[in-house]
Scaffold this active site. Structure first.
Site, mmCIF file in Angstrom:
data_model
loop_
_atom_site.group_PDB
_atom_site.id
_atom_site.type_symbol
_atom_site.label_atom_id
_atom_site.label_comp_id
_atom_site.label_asym_id
_atom_site.label_seq_id
_atom_site.Cartn_x
_atom_site.Cartn_y
_atom_site.Cartn_z
ATOM 1 N N CYS A 157 44.748 32.097 39.060
ATOM 2 C CA CYS A 157 45.320 31.203 40.079
ATOM 3 C C CYS A 157 46.553 31.825 40.720
ATOM 4 C CB CYS A 157 45.642 29.841 39.475
ATOM 5 S SG CYS A 157 44.157 28.862 39.117
ATOM 6 N N GLU B 236 44.884 24.357 40.989
ATOM 7 C CA GLU B 236 45.471 25.174 42.054
ATOM 8 C C GLU B 236 44.386 25.759 42.951
ATOM 9 O OE1 GLU B 236 47.612 26.542 38.185
ATOM 10 O OE2 GLU B 236 45.734 25.546 38.723
#
Length: 146
Positions: free
Chosen positions: A105, A76
């Site tokens: 993230c 991500e």
């Protein structure tokens, strides 16, 4: 009737984008877990990522004790930083990722303006999912919604 059709169509899109993220995860050199991510906006893939070391580093994610090195980037994070470098933006986008986001993230996802997350497998901790939901980001575990 229209909502049912659009809902089924969305599930089909979700399935296909997750299949693509799974294929993309195979680019990772990590041995313990390979994760792939796609950012989709207006039905276009605007970024992609997989977990691995920063540009210019050796392609080894684990140390001699099979622990993930501290500087390994999650899929991500790679996808979000890649879209930032491109001059595009992820406001209102959907993130497709093979493993649910960790809390670090999740913070990046919130700040990037991503509004929807679709994932396959659960990360071993759920703090990321809890934080995303607290930020009113739609979180979809695809396996639970099949």
């Amino acid at each position: 009737m229209m909502n049912l059709v659009s809902s089924q169509k969305q599930k089909q899109f979700d399935k296909h984008y997750l299949e693509m993220a799974t294929i993309w995860s195979k680019n990772s050199y990590c041995k313990r877990r390979q994760v792939g991510a796609l950012i989709v906006k207006d039905k276009m893939i605007i970024s992609d990522g997989f977990n691995g070391t920063p540009e210019g580093f050796e392609n080894e994610c684990e140390d001699e004790n099979n622990k993930t090195k501290a500087y390994v980037l999650h899929a991500e994070a790679n996808a979000i930083t890649k879209v930032a470098k491109s001059g595009n933006n992820s406001l209102g986008a959907t993130l497709y990722v093979t493993t649910s986001p960790c809390v670090e993230c999740a913070k990046l996802i919130i700040q990037a303006g991503i509004k929807r997350i679709v994932y396959l497998d659960d990360y071993h901790k759920d703090e990321g999912i809890i934080l995303l939901k607290r930020a009113n980001i739609e979180v979809v575990n695809f396996k639970e919604n099949e």
